[in-house]
Design an enzyme around this catalytic site. Structure first.
Site, PDB file in Angstrom:
ATOM      1  N   ASP A   1      19.636  60.741   0.973  1.00 44.81           N
ATOM      2  CA  ASP A   1      18.842  61.417  -0.056  1.00 44.81           C
ATOM      3  C   ASP A   1      18.632  62.879   0.332  1.00 44.81           C
ATOM      4  OD1 ASP A   1      17.800  61.477  -2.531  1.00 44.81           O
ATOM      5  OD2 ASP A   1      15.988  60.331  -2.121  1.00 44.81           O
ATOM      6  N   ASP A   2      17.425  63.295   0.686  1.00 47.64           N
ATOM      7  CA  ASP A   2      17.186  64.721   0.959  1.00 47.64           C
ATOM      8  C   ASP A   2      16.882  64.986   2.433  1.00 47.64           C
ATOM      9  OD1 ASP A   2      16.699  66.232  -1.870  1.00 47.64           O
ATOM     10  OD2 ASP A   2      16.189  64.104  -1.966  1.00 47.64           O
TER      11      ASP A   2
ATOM     12  N   GLU B   1      14.004  53.364  -8.648  1.00 43.71           N
ATOM     13  CA  GLU B   1      13.493  53.935  -7.392  1.00 43.71           C
ATOM     14  C   GLU B   1      11.979  53.783  -7.429  1.00 43.71           C
ATOM     15  OE1 GLU B   1      14.117  58.150  -6.976  1.00 43.71           O
ATOM     16  OE2 GLU B   1      13.541  58.168  -4.858  1.00 43.71           O
TER      17      GLU B   1
ATOM     18  N   GLY C   1      15.692  63.045 -11.335  1.00 41.93           N
ATOM     19  CA  GLY C   1      14.390  63.526 -11.789  1.00 41.93           C
ATOM     20  C   GLY C   1      13.319  62.474 -11.618  1.00 41.93           C
TER      21      GLY C   1
ATOM     22  N   HIS D   1      20.016  57.544 -11.170  1.00 44.94           N
ATOM     23  CA  HIS D   1      18.820  57.206 -10.394  1.00 44.94           C
ATOM     24  C   HIS D   1      17.990  56.229 -11.222  1.00 44.94           C
ATOM     25  CE1 HIS D   1      19.568  60.782  -7.950  1.00 44.94           C
ATOM     26  NE2 HIS D   1      18.519  60.498  -7.199  1.00 44.94           N
TER      27      HIS D   1
END
Ligand SMILES: *[C@@H]1O[C@H](CO)[C@@H](O)[C@H](O)[C@H]1NC(C)=O
Ligand SMILES: CC(=O)N[C@H]1CO[C@H](CO)[C@@H](O)[C@@H]1O
Length: 334
Positions: free
Chosen positions: A266-267, A187, A155, A184
């Site tokens: 990651d994405d 970051e 998030g 996470h």
């Protein structure tokens, strides 16, 4: 397909959709996370779509030459029933987070059989939804032997910095039940989030962790502990987590200090990227040598959340794939 379900997307073609969701220039973590609003309402609550995406994810990874992958997601963000505050403005439906996990497990298993690689999953708690965290750890426990290997906390760190007591309770339960833990942290949030992840939440791996470097004492301590950092170079540039100049990237410090870390995507959808792109970036702009890639791939695997009996077997396979990949020049072209 989208119309069949009575849901709409703001576009008519795949190309137009790509334009809306792909991030091409560095932005912020918050603007990146907003991209999910463009399409998640269409996927969440749809059994067929969820299972299919899981299976095709394994297919994509197999095509990249990956032989073992850990993929993370929030079961609650894909559900439309049995969730406090149903996400993405969906109407209440009948797909619970529990069933989402079963569907993803099925999709990943089908993919494993079909594409002959291993895929495991990590279930995410969300920083802004502490009330979901208890469910998440229960799901990790329930599906421990069916493909779920760990718990995560994801998030927007820039909006919700400190872990809430409900996250802490979920992580305590994870420790108690032998569920692996990653968080996470660092970051975009400060080094204090990393400290909390490791000291309070007992994370065994830190997601990203770049800003650990801002606290020298903490960084030295984590180096000494061999804490694992899950770094994502392309992602860190496009979310604005790190400077767009790769030649000054924190990963270079991790490399020079022989830290325990890995390179991850990651994405890939939103960054229009894949694992080769991250490796290639490290090679071309961060001074990574073949020796370092070898060291990485070897230590990566010791950082996987697979039981050790399986992981020592995997070690040879991973090196094998590494060699094939480097020979085919996918990582090292130019
Ligand atoms: C790297 O971190 C992982 C995850 O915590 C751990 O299992 C592994 O043993 C570490 N590797 C080394 C070489 O210490
Ligand atoms: C660098 C590193 O951590 N290598 C390890 C990889 O995994 C094998 C098998 O578990 C270990 O023997 C290595 O030490």
């Amino acid at each position: 397909y989208v119309r069949m379900r009575g849901k709409t997307l703001p576009v008519n073609t795949v190309e137009e959709m790509k334009k809306r969701i792909i991030v091409e220039k560095p932005g912020t973590l918050t603007s990146f996370l907003e991209k999910f609003n463009e399409y998640m309402h269409v996927i969440a609550g749809d059994r067929e779509a969820i299972k299919r995406i899981a299976r095709e994810f394994v297919e994509d990874k197999a095509k990249e030459g990956v032989i073992y992958v850990e993929v993370r997601y929030s079961p609650h963000l894909l559900a439309n029933s049995g969730v406090k505050e149903i996400p993405w403005n969906q109407e209440e439906g009948d797909l619970s987070p529990d069933e989402v996990v079963r569907l993803v497990n099925e999709g990943l298993s089908e993919g494993e059989r079909e594409f002959k690689i291993k895929a495991r999953s990590i279930l995410c708690c969300m920083r802004h939804m502490p009330s979901w965290s208890k469910d998440v750890v229960e799901l990790c426990k329930k599906y421990k032997d069916e493909g779920v290997v760990a718990i995560d906390l994801a998030g927007d760190e820039s909006l919700n910095c400190e872990a809430n007591p409900e996250h802490m309770e979920a992580y305590e339960e994870a420790v108690r039940c032998g569920i692996h833990r990653t968080v996470h942290a660092g970051e975009v949030g400060p080094a204090s989030v990393v400290k909390e992840a490791v000291e309070v939440l007992k994370a065994e791996r830190v997601g990203h962790g770049y800003r650990t470097l801002e606290d020298d004492d903490l960084y030295k301590k984590l180096l000494a502990q061999n804490m694992h950092f899950e770094t994502c170079p392309i992602s860190s540039k496009l979310t604005g987590a790190c400077n767009a100049d790769f030649t000054t990237h924190p990963v270079i410090t991790f490399m020079k200090d022989k830290a325990n870390y890995s390179l991850n995507t990651d994405d890939p959808l939103i960054f229009n990227s894949n694992l080769h792109h991250d490796y290639q970036t490290a090679h071309q702009h961060m001074g990574f040598t073949e020796e370092e890639f070898k060291r990485l791939v070897r230590s990566n695997h010791s950082a996987s959340f697979l039981p050790s009996s399986i992981s020592s077997h995997q070690s040879l396979l991973i090196q094998d794939i590494y060699c094939k990949t480097s020979k085919c020049k996918l990582c090292f072209k130019d």
